[in-house]
Design a protein around this motif. Sequence first.
Motif, PDB file in Angstrom:
ATOM      1  N   GLY A   1      41.058  40.746  44.597  1.00  0.00           N
ATOM      2  CA  GLY A   1      39.670  40.665  44.112  1.00  0.00           C
ATOM      3  C   GLY A   1      39.405  41.666  42.988  1.00  0.00           C
ATOM      4  N   ILE A   2      39.953  42.868  43.115  1.00  0.00           N
ATOM      5  CA  ILE A   2      39.768  43.895  42.080  1.00  0.00           C
ATOM      6  C   ILE A   2      40.496  43.458  40.798  1.00  0.00           C
ATOM      7  CG2 ILE A   2      40.253  46.308  41.450  1.00  0.00           C
ATOM      8  CD1 ILE A   2      40.052  46.935  44.544  1.00  0.00           C
ATOM      9  N   ALA A   3      41.718  42.955  40.974  1.00  0.00           N
ATOM     10  CA  ALA A   3      42.489  42.491  39.803  1.00  0.00           C
ATOM     11  C   ALA A   3      41.722  41.373  39.087  1.00  0.00           C
ATOM     12  CB  ALA A   3      43.870  42.009  40.246  1.00  0.00           C
ATOM     13  N   GLN A   4      41.179  40.437  39.869  1.00  0.00           N
ATOM     14  CA  GLN A   4      40.415  39.332  39.264  1.00  0.00           C
ATOM     15  C   GLN A   4      39.203  39.865  38.494  1.00  0.00           C
ATOM     16  OE1 GLN A   4      39.205  36.162  41.969  1.00  0.00           O
ATOM     17  NE2 GLN A   4      37.516  35.610  40.622  1.00  0.00           N
TER      18      GLN A   4
ATOM     19  N   GLY B   1      48.739  36.849  46.422  1.00  0.00           N
ATOM     20  CA  GLY B   1      47.566  37.444  45.765  1.00  0.00           C
ATOM     21  C   GLY B   1      47.192  36.678  44.509  1.00  0.00           C
ATOM     22  N   ILE B   2      48.194  36.319  43.724  1.00  0.00           N
ATOM     23  CA  ILE B   2      47.920  35.580  42.480  1.00  0.00           C
ATOM     24  C   ILE B   2      47.346  34.198  42.805  1.00  0.00           C
ATOM     25  CG2 ILE B   2      49.019  34.489  40.450  1.00  0.00           C
ATOM     26  CD1 ILE B   2      50.682  37.072  40.162  1.00  0.00           C
ATOM     27  N   ALA B   3      47.895  33.550  43.838  1.00  0.00           N
ATOM     28  CA  ALA B   3      47.382  32.223  44.232  1.00  0.00           C
ATOM     29  C   ALA B   3      45.911  32.321  44.654  1.00  0.00           C
ATOM     30  CB  ALA B   3      48.236  31.658  45.370  1.00  0.00           C
ATOM     31  N   LYS B   4      45.559  33.416  45.354  1.00  0.00           N
ATOM     32  CA  LYS B   4      44.148  33.606  45.773  1.00  0.00           C
ATOM     33  C   LYS B   4      43.245  33.749  44.548  1.00  0.00           C
ATOM     34  CE  LYS B   4      44.299  34.106  50.299  1.00  0.00           C
ATOM     35  NZ  LYS B   4      44.291  33.801  51.436  1.00  0.00           N
ATOM     36  N   ILE B   5      43.736  34.456  43.540  1.00  0.00           N
ATOM     37  CA  ILE B   5      42.932  34.643  42.326  1.00  0.00           C
ATOM     38  C   ILE B   5      42.728  33.288  41.631  1.00  0.00           C
ATOM     39  CG2 ILE B   5      42.899  35.682  40.010  1.00  0.00           C
ATOM     40  CD1 ILE B   5      44.466  38.075  41.220  1.00  0.00           C
ATOM     41  N   VAL B   6      43.809  32.520  41.514  1.00  0.00           N
ATOM     42  CA  VAL B   6      43.715  31.215  40.853  1.00  0.00           C
ATOM     43  C   VAL B   6      42.708  30.323  41.601  1.00  0.00           C
ATOM     44  CG1 VAL B   6      45.000  29.118  40.238  1.00  0.00           C
ATOM     45  CG2 VAL B   6      46.036  31.372  39.855  1.00  0.00           C
TER      46      VAL B   6
END
Length: 284
Positions: A18-21, A43-48
């Motif tokens: 969430g912070i990265a996004q 983590g990347i899949a969650k951001i996408v």
Amino acid sequence: MTKINAVGVIGAGIMGNGIAQSCAMVGIPVLMLDINEAAVQKGIAKIVNSLDRLVKNHTLSVAEKDAAIALITGTTDINALKSVDLVIEAATENQALKIKLLQDVDGVIGENVILATNTSSISITKLAAATKRADKVIGMHFFNPVPLMELVELIRGLQTSDATHAKVEEFAQRLNKSPITVRNNPGFVVNRILCPMINEAIFVLSEGLATAEAIDIGMKLGCKHPIGPLALADMIGLDTLLAVMEVLYDGFNDSKYRPAPLLKEMVAAGYMGRKSGRGFFTYP
Ligand code: NAD
């Protein structure tokens, strides 16, 4: 101090991704680190997924989504953090783990780089003292889900300098967040108030006073809470909630903060809430 042009986020879990996004959505390049490739990719899949939802809601254009994704790089190599201007540690809520991590990162990053931690409860003064840059360590406590929640609690350890605080405050505003500054103390401010309330809801459930559904309806309709305390516990993660209650209990040495036995039992069973598919409710 230089402007923050690139951020390193440690941990690609609920908060780290969430912070990265949130950084990428305002055009800041991010390196997101986790212990293995599977955790990074999750983590990347969650951001996408989250960005896709924003496109569906017409909050974001497809081009903005693609631009944000292009700014996020996953890594499992701590040495990759050499190139960033700010590190935000968002790994598992465990003091020994965080101290080891901060010491490892301390040895890798430039001497002017600020080391922020997203800990929910652990003493910033203690974490800072474990590094060689205590004046540049600060608590930067985001709320879940990070892209939607406006608050960031900035926690000053005893050693945190005014310059560090000012720079991180400005950075939080760049993320379109509203920071509040609080003094270091177990659980800081928001979790000191929030987590005992959730813990009490778990006592109420274990005493058989009402069902989980009824408890949550009670707090939503009776107190205008947007989410019930048990659903919120599942969202936070029961392991994280238990870790916070343990820090409060140890830190104040006051029985009013004792974790509910049912919370301990559920964590022991591996029922961590949403992230494991089962908590007070189930998530198929
Ligand atoms: P999580 O369990 O979803 O994610 C933690 C991540 O850290 C995992 O992906 C794990 O693999 C990774 N990790 C563990 N050790 C690591 C290491 N040595 N190096 C790199 N990565 C490592 O947990 P979360 O909910 O994202 O919590 C992270 C931090 O944020 C905790 O300190 C927590 O207290 C805090 N926090 C959580 C919430 C919440 O609602 N969940 C809210 C605010 C703050």
